[in-house]
Design a protein around this motif. Sequence first.
Motif, mmCIF file in Angstrom:
data_model
loop_
_atom_site.group_PDB
_atom_site.id
_atom_site.type_symbol
_atom_site.label_atom_id
_atom_site.label_comp_id
_atom_site.label_asym_id
_atom_site.label_seq_id
_atom_site.Cartn_x
_atom_site.Cartn_y
_atom_site.Cartn_z
ATOM 1 N N ALA A 41 0.844 -1.194 0.000
ATOM 2 C CA ALA A 41 0.000 0.000 0.000
ATOM 3 C C ALA A 41 0.877 1.241 0.000
ATOM 4 O O ALA A 41 1.976 1.253 0.574
ATOM 5 N N LEU B 98 -7.624 1.203 0.929
ATOM 6 C CA LEU B 98 -7.123 0.154 1.812
ATOM 7 C C LEU B 98 -8.196 -0.264 2.810
ATOM 8 O O LEU B 98 -8.332 -1.462 3.111
ATOM 9 N N VAL C 179 0.194 -5.576 5.986
ATOM 10 C CA VAL C 179 0.166 -4.425 5.085
ATOM 11 C C VAL C 179 1.552 -3.797 5.079
ATOM 12 O O VAL C 179 2.084 -3.446 6.137
ATOM 13 N N ASP D 199 3.448 -0.672 4.095
ATOM 14 C CA ASP D 199 3.308 0.728 3.725
ATOM 15 C C ASP D 199 4.585 1.159 2.991
ATOM 16 O O ASP D 199 5.634 1.329 3.600
ATOM 17 N N VAL E 172 -2.555 5.510 7.029
ATOM 18 C CA VAL E 172 -2.476 4.071 6.716
ATOM 19 C C VAL E 172 -2.401 3.261 8.006
ATOM 20 O O VAL E 172 -3.055 2.208 8.137
ATOM 21 N N ASP F 147 -3.766 -6.445 -3.907
ATOM 22 C CA ASP F 147 -3.477 -5.014 -3.977
ATOM 23 C C ASP F 147 -4.473 -4.235 -3.132
ATOM 24 O O ASP F 147 -5.619 -4.657 -2.944
ATOM 25 N N SER F 148 -4.040 -3.081 -2.665
ATOM 26 C CA SER F 148 -4.878 -2.302 -1.749
ATOM 27 C C SER F 148 -6.109 -1.724 -2.429
ATOM 28 O O SER F 148 -7.053 -1.321 -1.750
#
Length: 495
Positions: A90, A97, A112, A114, A123, A163-164
């Motif tokens: 992400a 997200l 996740v 980042d 996030v 994928d986010s």
Amino acid sequence: MTPLPSGFGLVLDRSVRRYRDGRVLVGGQPPRRIRLSDAGRAALADLLAGRAGSPPAMRLARRLVDAGLAHPRPPAAAAGPLDVTVVIPARDRPEALRRCLASLDPATPVVVVDDGSEDPAAVAAVCRDHGARRLHHERSAGPATARNTGVAAATTELIAFLDSDCIADPGWIGRLAGHFADPLVGAVAPRIRPWFLVCGDGWVSRFDQARCALDLGPRESLVGPGRIVPYVPSAALIARRRALPAFDERLLHGEDVDLVWRLNDAGWRVRYDPGVVVEHEEPQTLRALLDRRWRYGTSAAPLARRHPGRFAAVVTRPVPAAAAALLLARRPVAAACLVAAQAAWWQRRLGPAGLPARRTFAWSAQAVGETLVGCGAAATTYAAPLLALGLSRRATRAPAALLLAGAPVVTWVRRRPALDPVRWTLASVCEDVAYGAGVWRACASQRTVDPVRLVFIRRPSPPTGWPGGPSRVRRERARRPAGTPPADARPRRGR
């Protein structure tokens, strides 16, 4: 040969035709011809009826699945939690997200990564709200690096990449996990369908619904170069951890194609199961679509460097190519003679197997039609200025128009999108030109012309899809290790 495990069912691919009372099977991609004994025909009937197969029957099932003539039906996954971790790269976009995490089963561990967000706190808040573990890169290193970071942090047998900007059904992993009961399966991918944040009747959205670059279609397939589905995107992909190589962090685009082909080269099977669908948020302006296609085009040359011989603008055979050229030169009688001659040659080879003459003639005509469509798409993609010049001159206007509009019109007829053929054709041409511009840009930087070359396959064979005949396939399979794709295989344009 490792047999397909007990408990698997079998269905024939829709391209398969049976001749001589079911003793000869022809179909698949690349095309194969397989002869069955009476015992083999009986074993196949049992497998197709869902009855348990003997060890010889399951070896036959493996042979048919590897040839692309059949597809496995895995047993139901065992009850209980799956040993899987979801890895999501992400970068900002916290609301996307949030939608992605909300669509997952809350019992499934999620990591996740980042990748250098400008607002990491947003996030982090989304990850905290949904119980996801968050890893952080100070600077963006790209999706390949982010996925590698997530894999290194996971300890489970299976890794699910998402994928986010995707929305998945909570049970998507469980519905695909049954394929891993086959010890040779290294990865499985669902079908990706477009999803739009703002609903509306925009023509760009309707175009993308029918021509989404990530949607690989409704046909299930073994994945690899030269097959119906040559690659699968990592936007939604489940892989066996011990089979999984690292993503190539030097690739900003096309890293998923590279990964899938390396899995193939290592002997692992990768399956595409369109019965499971994951939605992907799509751009809603033509400019955004063209920008994405340009970026995908820039991956062609780096991939060609890593996988020599697997890229080409057009792969065809001399006879269909000659017949197509005669049609463009307005010599239909000569083209028809070539089609008839090739049909007679195929009938001489395949008639003893029970193939009717009308089938071989249809194959010959289909080969010419596909060559015209493929050459038109390639000319639009890689030589648009030459087509524009051809349209400006009276003598070449008709063949140039046929090459330019042929592929979009054929696709429109086959898919029947909710869009008029004029805007469909214009948008298709714009996307192809954008992709080609990205390819040429990458070719110049990588100093290679592999992605834009023309490849002739000399030995003719029935074109069940792209040509690649039964006798040639048998020789190649004898020469190369299991799982290694043929040298002249080409990917479908799109990534």
